[in-house]
Design an enzyme around this catalytic site. Sequence first.
Site, mmCIF file in Angstrom:
data_model
loop_
_atom_site.group_PDB
_atom_site.id
_atom_site.type_symbol
_atom_site.label_atom_id
_atom_site.label_comp_id
_atom_site.label_asym_id
_atom_site.label_seq_id
_atom_site.Cartn_x
_atom_site.Cartn_y
_atom_site.Cartn_z
ATOM 1 C CG ASP A 16 -2.331 -0.666 0.800
ATOM 2 O OD1 ASP A 16 -2.580 -0.889 -0.086
ATOM 3 O OD2 ASP A 16 -2.761 -1.326 1.991
ATOM 4 N NE ARG A 51 -5.226 -1.574 -3.878
ATOM 5 C CZ ARG A 51 -4.870 -1.832 -2.852
ATOM 6 N NH1 ARG A 51 -4.391 -0.854 -1.837
ATOM 7 N NH2 ARG A 51 -4.791 -3.135 -2.382
#
Length: 300
Positions: A125, A175
């Site tokens: 992330d 992402r």
Amino acid sequence: MSLLNNLIVKAVQLMPKSVVGFFSKKYIAGDTIEKAVQCVKDLNAKGIYATMDVLGESITHKEEAVEAQTKCLEVLDTIAEYNLMANLSLKPTQMGLSIDEDFAYRQIREIVEKAKSMNNFVRIDMEDSPYTDKTITLFKKLRNEYDNLGIVVQAYLKRTTSDVITLNKLGTNYRLCKGIYIEPATIAYKDRQEIRDNYLKSLELMLKNGNYVGIATHDEYLINAAYKMIKDMNIPKDKFEFQMLLGVREELRDRINNDGYKIRIYVPFGKDWYPYSIRRLKENPQMAGHIFKNIFSFEK
């Protein structure tokens, strides 16, 4: 409406933890891995994939980071045990990035290595701007050894297209999201359309280079634009997927799924659900509006 949402955020923080928990449960799988497994099973039954995330933040001691790593390794074991259509997502600071960068690298490397042996995948992330360069550096180092990992980039940062051009050279699995952390206007776009434009510019750069992209958004404008881009560029379905948060825009999630596109849902769980819930509200006060509606539409 923004002022109202900000007032609601302050009000929610004054509510008993149990009340916040009641209205947050739609967005969090639960406080145990067993509850997360059931959530993922329910999604998988609909043909929807998942990325599992063990909640935790503000790691200040290596012992906490080691404990978080143990939980991530347990997630990988659990995915394999139940044959779930799921992978793992983790935050670098949860692995100790703010304490010791080499320590965090070793922590994450062990997780990626285990995932590799299980034919699984780890998503690193992206957090707020103090960690952007450190996270990219960490990812590049790991990418030299492994191909079963990806990174997150945030379209509201002005640096993102430059980062994408660099990361494309590594064959990066992305992402792509808008970004939720509160950042200064000197480094982040604030205008909604500017963020959308940068999102689509970044997406085009990724797809043109042949990278795999997790198109992570709840913005129907961006989803429709992504549909068109995929069609116009004749992008094969094995080069992208759509991604969304648990409990958000489920009708849109189902539309994407019914259109025959792969969709993956971010499934957070763990004992640290409360700080996650409050942080999400602070960073995105619009979510407070949804909670407000839930409170007043709840049938007693």
